[in-house]
Design a protein around this motif. Structure first.
Motif, PDB file in Angstrom:
ATOM      1  N   MET A   1       0.813  -1.191   0.000  1.00 15.03           N
ATOM      2  CA  MET A   1       0.000   0.000   0.000  1.00 15.03           C
ATOM      3  C   MET A   1       0.862   1.264   0.000  1.00 15.03           C
ATOM      4  N   LEU A   2       1.969   1.216   0.711  1.00 15.64           N
ATOM      5  CA  LEU A   2       2.862   2.359   0.775  1.00 15.64           C
ATOM      6  C   LEU A   2       3.419   2.694  -0.612  1.00 15.64           C
ATOM      7  N   LEU A   3       3.797   1.656  -1.381  1.00 16.69           N
ATOM      8  CA  LEU A   3       4.337   1.897  -2.718  1.00 16.69           C
ATOM      9  C   LEU A   3       3.277   2.486  -3.637  1.00 16.69           C
ATOM     10  N   ALA A   4       2.054   2.010  -3.529  1.00 17.17           N
ATOM     11  CA  ALA A   4       0.970   2.545  -4.355  1.00 17.17           C
ATOM     12  C   ALA A   4       0.744   4.017  -4.032  1.00 17.17           C
ATOM     13  N   SER A   5       0.801   4.369  -2.780  1.00 18.41           N
ATOM     14  CA  SER A   5       0.614   5.755  -2.363  1.00 18.41           C
ATOM     15  C   SER A   5       1.753   6.629  -2.885  1.00 18.41           C
ATOM     16  N   LEU A   6       2.979   6.107  -2.820  1.00 18.34           N
ATOM     17  CA  LEU A   6       4.136   6.832  -3.327  1.00 18.34           C
ATOM     18  C   LEU A   6       4.008   7.048  -4.834  1.00 18.34           C
ATOM     19  N   ALA A   7       3.640   5.995  -5.555  1.00 13.26           N
ATOM     20  CA  ALA A   7       3.490   6.095  -7.010  1.00 13.26           C
ATOM     21  C   ALA A   7       2.416   7.115  -7.367  1.00 13.26           C
ATOM     22  N   ARG A   8       1.310   7.099  -6.657  1.00 10.39           N
ATOM     23  CA  ARG A   8       0.222   8.040  -6.900  1.00 10.39           C
ATOM     24  C   ARG A   8       0.720   9.482  -6.672  1.00 10.39           C
ATOM     25  N   GLY A   9       1.462   9.696  -5.605  1.00  7.65           N
ATOM     26  CA  GLY A   9       2.001  11.026  -5.311  1.00  7.65           C
ATOM     27  C   GLY A   9       2.950  11.516  -6.394  1.00  7.65           C
ATOM     28  N   ILE A  10       3.771  10.633  -6.915  1.00 11.93           N
ATOM     29  CA  ILE A  10       4.710  10.993  -7.984  1.00 11.93           C
ATOM     30  C   ILE A  10       3.954  11.406  -9.229  1.00 11.93           C
ATOM     31  N   VAL A  11       2.945  10.615  -9.604  1.00  8.62           N
ATOM     32  CA  VAL A  11       2.143  10.917 -10.789  1.00  8.62           C
ATOM     33  C   VAL A  11       1.409  12.248 -10.608  1.00  8.62           C
ATOM     34  N   GLU A  12       0.846  12.457  -9.437  1.00  6.19           N
ATOM     35  CA  GLU A  12       0.110  13.701  -9.176  1.00  6.19           C
ATOM     36  C   GLU A  12       1.036  14.918  -9.200  1.00  6.19           C
ATOM     37  N   TYR A  13       2.253  14.760  -8.734  1.00  3.64           N
ATOM     38  CA  TYR A  13       3.195  15.880  -8.696  1.00  3.64           C
ATOM     39  C   TYR A  13       3.575  16.308 -10.107  1.00  3.64           C
ATOM     40  N   GLY A  14       3.729  15.340 -11.006  1.00  2.57           N
ATOM     41  CA  GLY A  14       4.012  15.645 -12.401  1.00  2.57           C
ATOM     42  C   GLY A  14       5.482  15.531 -12.763  1.00  2.57           C
ATOM     43  N   ALA A  15       5.797  16.113 -13.909  1.00  2.00           N
ATOM     44  CA  ALA A  15       7.126  15.963 -14.511  1.00  2.00           C
ATOM     45  C   ALA A  15       8.262  16.556 -13.684  1.00  2.00           C
ATOM     46  N   ASP A  16       7.946  17.439 -12.761  1.00  2.00           N
ATOM     47  CA  ASP A  16       8.997  18.058 -11.952  1.00  2.00           C
ATOM     48  C   ASP A  16       9.292  17.306 -10.658  1.00  2.00           C
ATOM     49  N   TYR A  17       8.673  16.141 -10.488  1.00  2.00           N
ATOM     50  CA  TYR A  17       8.930  15.369  -9.267  1.00  2.00           C
ATOM     51  C   TYR A  17      10.428  15.054  -9.172  1.00  2.00           C
ATOM     52  N   GLY A  18      11.030  15.385  -8.074  1.00  5.07           N
ATOM     53  CA  GLY A  18      12.444  15.096  -7.850  1.00  5.07           C
ATOM     54  C   GLY A  18      13.392  16.173  -8.313  1.00  5.07           C
ATOM     55  N   ARG A  19      12.859  17.195  -9.002  1.00  4.48           N
ATOM     56  CA  ARG A  19      13.730  18.271  -9.485  1.00  4.48           C
ATOM     57  C   ARG A  19      14.369  18.974  -8.287  1.00  4.48           C
ATOM     58  N   GLY A  20      15.613  19.360  -8.451  1.00  3.56           N
ATOM     59  CA  GLY A  20      16.299  20.032  -7.363  1.00  3.56           C
ATOM     60  C   GLY A  20      17.068  21.240  -7.855  1.00  3.56           C
ATOM     61  N   GLU A  21      17.623  21.968  -6.928  1.00  6.68           N
ATOM     62  CA  GLU A  21      18.406  23.158  -7.258  1.00  6.68           C
ATOM     63  C   GLU A  21      19.809  23.079  -6.671  1.00  6.68           C
ATOM     64  N   SER A  22      20.179  21.909  -6.191  1.00  8.10           N
ATOM     65  CA  SER A  22      21.468  21.771  -5.508  1.00  8.10           C
ATOM     66  C   SER A  22      22.667  22.055  -6.404  1.00  8.10           C
ATOM     67  N   LEU A  23      22.494  21.991  -7.719  1.00  6.68           N
ATOM     68  CA  LEU A  23      23.616  22.228  -8.627  1.00  6.68           C
ATOM     69  C   LEU A  23      23.473  23.542  -9.401  1.00  6.68           C
ATOM     70  N   THR A  24      22.493  24.350  -9.031  1.00  6.49           N
ATOM     71  CA  THR A  24      22.296  25.630  -9.704  1.00  6.49           C
ATOM     72  C   THR A  24      23.560  26.478  -9.595  1.00  6.49           C
ATOM     73  N   GLY A  25      23.953  27.045 -10.735  1.00  6.64           N
ATOM     74  CA  GLY A  25      25.148  27.888 -10.768  1.00  6.64           C
ATOM     75  C   GLY A  25      26.431  27.109 -11.022  1.00  6.64           C
ATOM     76  N   LYS A  26      26.341  25.805 -11.051  1.00 11.29           N
ATOM     77  CA  LYS A  26      27.541  24.986 -11.305  1.00 11.29           C
ATOM     78  C   LYS A  26      27.533  24.540 -12.766  1.00 11.29           C
ATOM     79  N   THR A  27      28.734  24.456 -13.328  1.00 17.48           N
ATOM     80  CA  THR A  27      28.892  23.945 -14.687  1.00 17.48           C
ATOM     81  C   THR A  27      29.588  22.595 -14.607  1.00 17.48           C
ATOM     82  N   VAL A  28      29.040  21.636 -15.321  1.00 15.52           N
ATOM     83  CA  VAL A  28      29.599  20.282 -15.315  1.00 15.52           C
ATOM     84  C   VAL A  28      29.838  19.859 -16.755  1.00 15.52           C
TER      85      VAL A  28
END
Length: 129
Positions: A1-28
């Protein structure tokens, strides 16, 4: 049930799920898949292209400015040693020190010789006029 809830939350959040800013301003710079003109093509080159590009996309997803570099080794001593190896095979000699061996060298040398004969080209072992 926990995995189903997690999957539902990811889908609801959309394409930006997991996006971060920790590397903003850095060039790689991500360097991947150096195509090797002195050896046979193999699945590893394809796999590493996918891995390198995926890594670059993940870095961008976390804010990094990413440059991708895909190298093609088409000059230098590597190619000189490759050419010397082909000439040696055509001349019936062993590959030179730092040269390339393997059946693929014989196959390429044979292909070049057949094509040269079909085109009426001069023997590559004879000095140029």
């Amino acid at each position: 049930m926990l995995l189903a809830s997690l999957a539902r939350g990811i889908v609801e959040y959309g394409a930006d799920y997991g996006r971060g800013e920790s590397l903003t301003g850095k060039t790689v710079n991500v360097e991947f898949v150096s195509a090797n003109p002195t050896g046979p093509i193999h699945l590893g080159g394809t796999r590493w292209a996918a891995v390198g590009d995926s890594l670059a996309r993940l870095l961008e997803f976390h804010g990094a400015m990413v440059t991708r570099e895909y190298y093609f080794n088409d000059h230098g001593s590597q190619i000189d040693n490759f050419a010397a190896s082909l000439f040696a095979v055509v001349a019936g000699e062993d590959a030179p020190e730092n040269g390339y061996g393997g059946q693929y060298i014989q196959d390429i040398a044979n292909e070049v010789m057949v094509e040269a004969m079909e085109n009426g080209d001069r023997d590559p072992l004879e000095p140029a006029p």
